[in-house]
Design a protein around this motif. Sequence first.
Motif, PDB file in Angstrom:
ATOM      1  N   TYR A   1       1.064   4.067  -2.890  1.00 28.46           N
ATOM      2  CA  TYR A   1       0.790   5.460  -2.549  1.00 28.46           C
ATOM      3  C   TYR A   1       1.901   6.369  -3.067  1.00 28.46           C
ATOM      4  O   TYR A   1       1.649   7.471  -3.554  1.00 28.46           O
TER       5      TYR A   1
ATOM      6  N   CYS B   1       0.837  -1.209   0.000  1.00 25.83           N
ATOM      7  CA  CYS B   1       0.000   0.000   0.000  1.00 25.83           C
ATOM      8  C   CYS B   1       0.871   1.258   0.000  1.00 25.83           C
ATOM      9  O   CYS B   1       0.590   2.223  -0.718  1.00 25.83           O
ATOM     10  N   LEU B   2       1.911   1.263   0.786  1.00 25.85           N
ATOM     11  CA  LEU B   2       2.811   2.418   0.847  1.00 25.85           C
ATOM     12  C   LEU B   2       3.506   2.630  -0.498  1.00 25.85           C
ATOM     13  O   LEU B   2       3.607   3.754  -0.982  1.00 25.85           O
TER      14      LEU B   2
END
Length: 190
Positions: free
Chosen positions: A29, A25-26
């Motif tokens: 992002y 997810c990071l």
Amino acid sequence: MALNHGGASCNPRILKAGFGLMAICLAAYIVGPPLYWHFMEGLAAVSRSSSSSSSSALNCPPCDCDCSFQSLPSIPIGLSNNTFADCAKHDPDVSEETEKNFIELLSEELKLREAEALENQQRADIQLLEAKKMTSSYQKEADKCNSGMETCELAREKAEEALVSQKKLTAMWEMRARQKGWKEGASKSS
């Protein structure tokens, strides 16, 4: 409250999976928006190239232009419009007149820039002279301080020499007094 280390503790596999999901997810992002914009720019470029190739299939007739210079707005220096220059090429008289006007405008612009540069140079010269004056005054003050310091240092050295000679003289008189029978506490009692 005590921690329960029995069956209710976190499973290492679940913990690793959670950290892996957080890392993915990071990364999405951080890397996602730039990739999205590059992808959109690529799509726009592809759509432009396809639309320009379809429009190039259409043959447009050459444009007729009205080159009357009275109807043209004045063009400031630095801005150029090639369509006006192309129109003027057809008429040699207009071309010469335009060229003369353009040369006059350029010479005026050069004169203005030269005057501005001269003015800037004069301001810089004045500031340089002021800086030199300030530097000179600071140097004079520094010289005064240095001479004052030298005078003080000489006076300190003389005072130190006088103190050393005074200590020697005092030691000599004290030694003579002791030889004559003087004791330190005896003079106070009499």
